[in-house]
Design a protein around this motif. Structure first.
Motif, PDB file in Angstrom:
ATOM      1  N   LEU A  32       0.474  -1.073  -0.131  1.00 33.90           N
ATOM      2  CA  LEU A  32      -0.004   0.092   0.396  1.00 33.90           C
ATOM      3  C   LEU A  32       0.442   1.468   0.261  1.00 33.90           C
ATOM      4  O   LEU A  32       0.348   2.318  -0.699  1.00 33.90           O
ATOM      5  CB  LEU A  32      -0.805   0.155   0.908  1.00 33.90           C
ATOM      6  N   GLU A  87      -8.554   5.522  -2.171  1.00 36.21           N
ATOM      7  CA  GLU A  87     -10.267   5.809  -1.113  1.00 36.21           C
ATOM      8  C   GLU A  87     -11.146   4.579  -2.032  1.00 36.21           C
ATOM      9  O   GLU A  87     -12.023   3.443  -1.747  1.00 36.21           O
ATOM     10  CB  GLU A  87     -10.701   6.479  -0.216  1.00 36.21           C
ATOM     11  N   ALA A  90      -9.591   1.809  -3.507  1.00 36.59           N
ATOM     12  CA  ALA A  90      -9.968  -0.065  -2.159  1.00 36.59           C
ATOM     13  C   ALA A  90     -11.583   0.139  -1.953  1.00 36.59           C
ATOM     14  O   ALA A  90     -11.683  -1.426  -1.808  1.00 36.59           O
ATOM     15  CB  ALA A  90      -8.965   1.109  -1.277  1.00 36.59           C
ATOM     16  N   GLU A  97      -7.589  -2.552   0.620  1.00 38.87           N
ATOM     17  CA  GLU A  97      -6.201  -2.464   0.917  1.00 38.87           C
ATOM     18  C   GLU A  97      -5.168  -0.997   0.308  1.00 38.87           C
ATOM     19  O   GLU A  97      -4.728  -1.217  -0.207  1.00 38.87           O
ATOM     20  CB  GLU A  97      -5.557  -4.349   0.058  1.00 38.87           C
ATOM     21  N   GLY A  98      -6.234  -1.556  -1.035  1.00 35.47           N
ATOM     22  CA  GLY A  98      -6.438   0.011  -2.003  1.00 35.47           C
ATOM     23  C   GLY A  98      -5.314  -0.294  -2.864  1.00 35.47           C
ATOM     24  O   GLY A  98      -5.322  -1.782  -3.340  1.00 35.47           O
TER      25      GLY A  98
END
Length: 106
Positions: A32, A87, A90, A97-98
């Motif tokens: 990430l 965001e 994810a 986890e994006g």
């Protein structure tokens, strides 16, 4: 006086070295964080399009703060934009986890 301070200074240096090593390990292994850095690089290159700074191939962590000082329409910052992108990704992936850092690095 210096002899008495040496153990405390050494302990402080050891703690700083451990923190730096932990940060380096995180930067290498956390998908990430890698993905966020790649996204920040893309944002920076877009913002710098047409200037001598475009085409960057890396981002320094210390420079990420600049994204929070670069404002656009409505007072939103480049960091706000980056957070929204992460965001949304994810949410679309449904895993919380994006962006997929492994896919970006490939």
């Amino acid at each position: 006086a210096f002899v008495g301070e040496a153990p405390a200074e050494l302990e402080s240096c050891a703690k700083s070295a451990t923190a730096a090593a932990d940060a380096c390990r995180l930067a290498r292994t956390d998908g990430l964080l890698r993905a966020a850095c790649h996204a920040a690089l893309a944002v920076g290159n877009q913002l710098n399009r047409g200037s001598h700074r475009e085409g960057a191939v890396a981002v320094r962590l210390v420079d990420l703060e600049r994204l929070d000082h670069t404002k656009g329409k409505g007072g939103r910052t480049a960091m706000d934009f980056l957070a929204t992108v992460l965001e949304r990704d994810a949410a679309e992936r449904g895993d919380g986890e994006g962006l997929d850092g492994a896919a970006i690095d490939a």
